[in-house]
Design a protein around this motif. Structure first.
Motif, PDB file in Angstrom:
ATOM      1  N   PRO A  54       0.828  -1.211   0.000  1.00  0.00           N
ATOM      2  CA  PRO A  54       0.000   0.000   0.000  1.00  0.00           C
ATOM      3  C   PRO A  54       0.857   1.254   0.000  1.00  0.00           C
ATOM      4  O   PRO A  54       2.045   1.211   0.304  1.00  0.00           O
ATOM      5  N   ASP A  55       0.225   2.356  -0.341  1.00  0.00           N
ATOM      6  CA  ASP A  55       0.925   3.642  -0.381  1.00  0.00           C
ATOM      7  C   ASP A  55       0.100   4.636   0.423  1.00  0.00           C
ATOM      8  O   ASP A  55      -0.982   5.048  -0.007  1.00  0.00           O
ATOM      9  N   ILE A  56       0.570   4.963   1.623  1.00  0.00           N
ATOM     10  CA  ILE A  56      -0.162   5.921   2.466  1.00  0.00           C
ATOM     11  C   ILE A  56       0.531   7.276   2.348  1.00  0.00           C
ATOM     12  O   ILE A  56       1.645   7.461   2.833  1.00  0.00           O
ATOM     13  N   ASP A  57      -0.106   8.198   1.641  1.00  0.00           N
ATOM     14  CA  ASP A  57       0.448   9.548   1.481  1.00  0.00           C
ATOM     15  C   ASP A  57      -0.032  10.428   2.621  1.00  0.00           C
ATOM     16  O   ASP A  57      -1.248  10.534   2.863  1.00  0.00           O
ATOM     17  N   VAL A  58       0.897  11.038   3.329  1.00  0.00           N
ATOM     18  CA  VAL A  58       0.529  11.957   4.413  1.00  0.00           C
ATOM     19  C   VAL A  58       1.173  13.312   4.150  1.00  0.00           C
ATOM     20  O   VAL A  58       2.380  13.403   3.921  1.00  0.00           O
ATOM     21  N   ASP A  59       0.365  14.367   4.148  1.00  0.00           N
ATOM     22  CA  ASP A  59       0.881  15.737   3.990  1.00  0.00           C
ATOM     23  C   ASP A  59       1.098  16.355   5.366  1.00  0.00           C
ATOM     24  O   ASP A  59       0.249  16.205   6.257  1.00  0.00           O
ATOM     25  N   PHE A  60       2.232  17.039   5.531  1.00  0.00           N
ATOM     26  CA  PHE A  60       2.518  17.765   6.774  1.00  0.00           C
ATOM     27  C   PHE A  60       2.617  19.256   6.454  1.00  0.00           C
ATOM     28  O   PHE A  60       3.058  19.616   5.355  1.00  0.00           O
ATOM     29  N   GLU A  61       2.241  20.074   7.417  1.00  0.00           N
ATOM     30  CA  GLU A  61       2.282  21.518   7.128  1.00  0.00           C
ATOM     31  C   GLU A  61       3.703  21.935   6.757  1.00  0.00           C
ATOM     32  O   GLU A  61       4.689  21.517   7.378  1.00  0.00           O
ATOM     33  N   HIS A  62       3.780  22.758   5.723  1.00  0.00           N
ATOM     34  CA  HIS A  62       5.057  23.092   5.094  1.00  0.00           C
ATOM     35  C   HIS A  62       6.086  23.641   6.085  1.00  0.00           C
ATOM     36  O   HIS A  62       7.242  23.221   6.104  1.00  0.00           O
ATOM     37  N   ALA A  63       5.652  24.556   6.941  1.00  0.00           N
ATOM     38  CA  ALA A  63       6.590  25.267   7.824  1.00  0.00           C
ATOM     39  C   ALA A  63       7.259  24.332   8.838  1.00  0.00           C
ATOM     40  O   ALA A  63       8.350  24.621   9.324  1.00  0.00           O
ATOM     41  N   ARG A  64       6.597  23.196   9.161  1.00  0.00           N
ATOM     42  CA  ARG A  64       7.143  22.324  10.200  1.00  0.00           C
ATOM     43  C   ARG A  64       7.487  20.918   9.695  1.00  0.00           C
ATOM     44  O   ARG A  64       7.736  20.011  10.487  1.00  0.00           O
ATOM     45  N   ARG A  65       7.516  20.771   8.374  1.00  0.00           N
ATOM     46  CA  ARG A  65       7.829  19.450   7.807  1.00  0.00           C
ATOM     47  C   ARG A  65       9.234  18.993   8.209  1.00  0.00           C
ATOM     48  O   ARG A  65       9.471  17.826   8.493  1.00  0.00           O
ATOM     49  N   GLU A  66      10.175  19.929   8.253  1.00  0.00           N
ATOM     50  CA  GLU A  66      11.562  19.591   8.600  1.00  0.00           C
ATOM     51  C   GLU A  66      11.640  18.990  10.002  1.00  0.00           C
ATOM     52  O   GLU A  66      12.449  18.088  10.259  1.00  0.00           O
ATOM     53  N   GLN A  67      10.790  19.469  10.902  1.00  0.00           N
ATOM     54  CA  GLN A  67      10.768  18.954  12.273  1.00  0.00           C
ATOM     55  C   GLN A  67      10.393  17.456  12.272  1.00  0.00           C
ATOM     56  O   GLN A  67      10.980  16.648  12.997  1.00  0.00           O
ATOM     57  N   VAL A  68       9.423  17.103  11.424  1.00  0.00           N
ATOM     58  CA  VAL A  68       8.993  15.700  11.317  1.00  0.00           C
ATOM     59  C   VAL A  68      10.124  14.853  10.731  1.00  0.00           C
ATOM     60  O   VAL A  68      10.418  13.761  11.222  1.00  0.00           O
ATOM     61  N   ILE A  69      10.787  15.383   9.700  1.00  0.00           N
ATOM     62  CA  ILE A  69      11.895  14.648   9.063  1.00  0.00           C
ATOM     63  C   ILE A  69      13.009  14.377  10.079  1.00  0.00           C
ATOM     64  O   ILE A  69      13.528  13.257  10.163  1.00  0.00           O
ATOM     65  N   GLN A  70      13.347  15.393  10.864  1.00  0.00           N
ATOM     66  CA  GLN A  70      14.416  15.221  11.859  1.00  0.00           C
ATOM     67  C   GLN A  70      14.014  14.211  12.937  1.00  0.00           C
ATOM     68  O   GLN A  70      14.843  13.441  13.420  1.00  0.00           O
ATOM     69  N   TRP A  71      12.719  14.193  13.304  1.00  0.00           N
ATOM     70  CA  TRP A  71      12.251  13.206  14.279  1.00  0.00           C
ATOM     71  C   TRP A  71      12.391  11.795  13.713  1.00  0.00           C
ATOM     72  O   TRP A  71      12.809  10.866  14.433  1.00  0.00           O
ATOM     73  N   VAL A  72      12.059  11.614  12.431  1.00  0.00           N
ATOM     74  CA  VAL A  72      12.188  10.297  11.785  1.00  0.00           C
ATOM     75  C   VAL A  72      13.644   9.835  11.851  1.00  0.00           C
ATOM     76  O   VAL A  72      13.939   8.693  12.195  1.00  0.00           O
ATOM     77  N   TYR A  73      14.579  10.759  11.539  1.00  0.00           N
ATOM     78  CA  TYR A  73      16.013  10.405  11.610  1.00  0.00           C
ATOM     79  C   TYR A  73      16.418   9.999  13.026  1.00  0.00           C
ATOM     80  O   TYR A  73      17.153   9.035  13.226  1.00  0.00           O
ATOM     81  N   GLU A  74      15.951  10.747  14.017  1.00  0.00           N
ATOM     82  CA  GLU A  74      16.329  10.442  15.411  1.00  0.00           C
ATOM     83  C   GLU A  74      15.702   9.135  15.881  1.00  0.00           C
ATOM     84  O   GLU A  74      16.344   8.309  16.529  1.00  0.00           O
ATOM     85  N   HIS A  75      14.424   8.957  15.544  1.00  0.00           N
ATOM     86  CA  HIS A  75      13.676   7.795  16.035  1.00  0.00           C
ATOM     87  C   HIS A  75      14.153   6.491  15.383  1.00  0.00           C
ATOM     88  O   HIS A  75      14.334   5.480  16.061  1.00  0.00           O
ATOM     89  N   TYR A  76      14.360   6.518  14.060  1.00  0.00           N
ATOM     90  CA  TYR A  76      14.721   5.290  13.338  1.00  0.00           C
ATOM     91  C   TYR A  76      16.224   5.157  13.093  1.00  0.00           C
ATOM     92  O   TYR A  76      16.666   4.149  12.576  1.00  0.00           O
ATOM     93  N   ARG A  77      16.993   6.216  13.450  1.00  0.00           N
ATOM     94  CA  ARG A  77      18.445   6.308  13.255  1.00  0.00           C
ATOM     95  C   ARG A  77      18.778   6.648  11.801  1.00  0.00           C
ATOM     96  O   ARG A  77      18.113   6.214  10.876  1.00  0.00           O
ATOM     97  N   ARG A  78      19.822   7.426  11.651  1.00  0.00           N
ATOM     98  CA  ARG A  78      20.192   7.932  10.326  1.00  0.00           C
ATOM     99  C   ARG A  78      20.597   6.844   9.344  1.00  0.00           C
ATOM    100  O   ARG A  78      20.447   7.002   8.137  1.00  0.00           O
ATOM    101  N   ASP A  79      21.112   5.743   9.872  1.00  0.00           N
ATOM    102  CA  ASP A  79      21.525   4.678   8.949  1.00  0.00           C
ATOM    103  C   ASP A  79      20.351   3.814   8.500  1.00  0.00           C
ATOM    104  O   ASP A  79      20.518   2.890   7.712  1.00  0.00           O
ATOM    105  N   ARG A  80      19.147   4.133   9.007  1.00  0.00           N
ATOM    106  CA  ARG A  80      17.966   3.344   8.628  1.00  0.00           C
ATOM    107  C   ARG A  80      16.852   4.204   8.040  1.00  0.00           C
ATOM    108  O   ARG A  80      15.733   3.736   7.839  1.00  0.00           O
ATOM    109  N   ALA A  81      17.125   5.471   7.816  1.00  0.00           N
ATOM    110  CA  ALA A  81      16.100   6.358   7.253  1.00  0.00           C
ATOM    111  C   ALA A  81      16.733   7.175   6.133  1.00  0.00           C
ATOM    112  O   ALA A  81      17.898   7.551   6.206  1.00  0.00           O
ATOM    113  N   ALA A  82      15.973   7.440   5.085  1.00  0.00           N
ATOM    114  CA  ALA A  82      16.527   8.189   3.956  1.00  0.00           C
ATOM    115  C   ALA A  82      15.421   8.939   3.231  1.00  0.00           C
ATOM    116  O   ALA A  82      14.246   8.565   3.302  1.00  0.00           O
TER     117      ALA A  82
END
Length: 420
Positions: A376-404
């Motif tokens: 499946p493909d679940i598309d989720v939109d995040f508000e533009h101004a705070r999208r970077e915050q979500v991306i950085q959380w993904v890197y921290e939570h899943y680790r940089r060597d497991r997220a891209a």
């Protein structure tokens, strides 16, 4: 095909996915190869597998074999062509490229010979030599020590003075090192008239003009696909090196068809399988969504969806999307699932989408289908101004060597304008 004609596969082909180097698309290259009687193409873009999906589709469309490969430019060793023989070796090649690109930064790749050896199990490695000197002899010995019967050396015409003498000396060095030779044509475009475009992209790469380019341009104009008869004529002293191209094709059985959906396990509750964790979260969410009691129709939909998700092993993916959405909502970051995920009652009760499928008689099979067998493909939109915050959380939570972040290759094409 004429049965007496030599059999030949071109194993060193660069496509336009080697930015500002190759000048032809995979479909152009495979179409021309078929017309010439070439039996297979080894696509070897520089430090990249980016063109492999297009090459796979093109090979199927035309009816030729694709040999999945890659050219690696090593920092302390001559360049090599590598071909994974099986699925596991392809995985190791991907890891090797990830390692090199993570070290070097955007657009670059830094790999050493020891990296190639460490990740080289199951790879056929063809060294691209320069001149037959002591350094070349040493490199060949090291290649043979590390890769044994998977080590080869390329014989390629450079169209420079003393070319035949160079080939003769290289073949002798390879013989002494007991490394078999294999012929390649180092192809950059499908037909000779693409030379002009190739010169243009070379000038862009070197930030110069055609008039000023001089020897940064390719020295000879014949880096296009040639028929097997012509390759056999050009390398008439090395018929076994021409024939060896087909040996490598036979040894490389890997195809992109061997790849299947493999989602990593989500960080979930200890002692629970991903499916159990998703089911618990779903029924919690359903109770929250329908405080008056879960309607019978919704209960039926949830059971149906969870059963299908379980059979297809998609639970970890739903858990990942759920954890990202939960983080965003905990930080009051606006987010909204869209697209076919709106057909899912599970996505609705988890709070990923905002449309109740029960009220809109939407069909879950448009989102996940056993017949289609696609994830499946679940598309989720995040508000533009705070999208970077979500991306950085993904890197921290899943680790940089497991997220891209995935990249999209944009192709420029001429506008569809009629000229009269």
């Amino acid at each position: 095909m004429n049965s007496s004609a030599p059999r030949y596969a071109e194993l060193q082909v660069t496509t336009y996915f080697s930015f500002l180097r190759g000048a032809s698309s995979p479909i152009e290259l495979f179409t021309q190869a078929k017309a010439l009687g070439i039996e297979a193409l080894g696509i070897c873009d520089r430090n990249s597998l980016a063109g492999m999906v297009q090459a796979h589709v093109a090979a199927k469309e035309v009816g030729l074999r694709l040999v999945v490969g890659c050219r690696l430019d090593l920092a302390d060793f001559p360049p090599v062509l590598v071909y994974p023989m099986d699925r596991a070796a392809y995985g190791r090649l991907c890891r090797l490229l990830t390692l090199g690109k993570a070290r070097a930064g955007k657009g670059k790749c830094h790999l050493l010979r020891e990296d190639l050896v460490a990740w080289g199990e199951g790879l056929i490695v063809v060294m691209i030599p320069d001149t037959a000197d002591d350094a070349c002899a040493l490199h060949l010995r090291k290649l043979k020590d590390a890769f044994a019967d998977r080590a080869y050396m390329a014989l390629t015409l450079l169209r420079r003075p003393n070319d035949q003498m160079r080939l003769y000396e290289l073949a002798n060095l390879a013989h002494q090192a007991r490394v078999p030779t294999v012929v390649t044509n180092d192809v950059l475009f499908d037909t000779h008239d693409r030379r002009i475009l190739q010169d243009v992209v070379t000038c862009i790469r070197h930030n110069t003009t055609i008039d000023e380019a001089g020897f940064v341009r390719e020295r000879h104009a014949d880096r296009y696909l040639k028929p097997p008869q012509e390759m056999a004529r050009l390398f008439s002293r090395y018929p076994e090196a021409v024939a060896r191209t087909m040996d490598i094709v036979k040894r490389c059985r890997f195809s992109l068809d061997d790849l299947a959906y493999q989602y990593p396990d989500e960080v979930s509750v200890p002692g629970q399988t991903p499916q159990q964790a998703l089911e618990a979260l779903t029924w919690e969410g359903a109770t929250r969504t329908y405080p008056e009691g879960i309607p019978q129709e919704v209960r039926k939909s949830l059971n149906h969806e969870l059963g299908l998700i379980g059979r297809m092993n998609y639970a970890p993916y739903f858990l990942t999307v759920n954890s990202i959405v939960r983080y965003a909502r905990s930080q009051n970051i606006l987010c909204q699932g869209r697209g076919s995920a709106a057909n899912s009652a599970v996505c609705y009760v988890l709070g990923i989408t905002a449309i109740d499928p029960a009220r809109n008689s939407l069909l879950f099979e448009r989102f996940v289908s056993e017949e289609r067998g696609e994830p499946p493909d679940i598309d989720v939109d995040f508000e533009h101004a705070r999208r970077e915050q979500v991306i950085q959380w993904v890197y921290e939570h899943y680790r940089r060597d497991r997220a891209a972040l995935t990249a999209v290759v944009i192709r420029y094409r001429a506008k569809g304008v009629d000229f009269h």
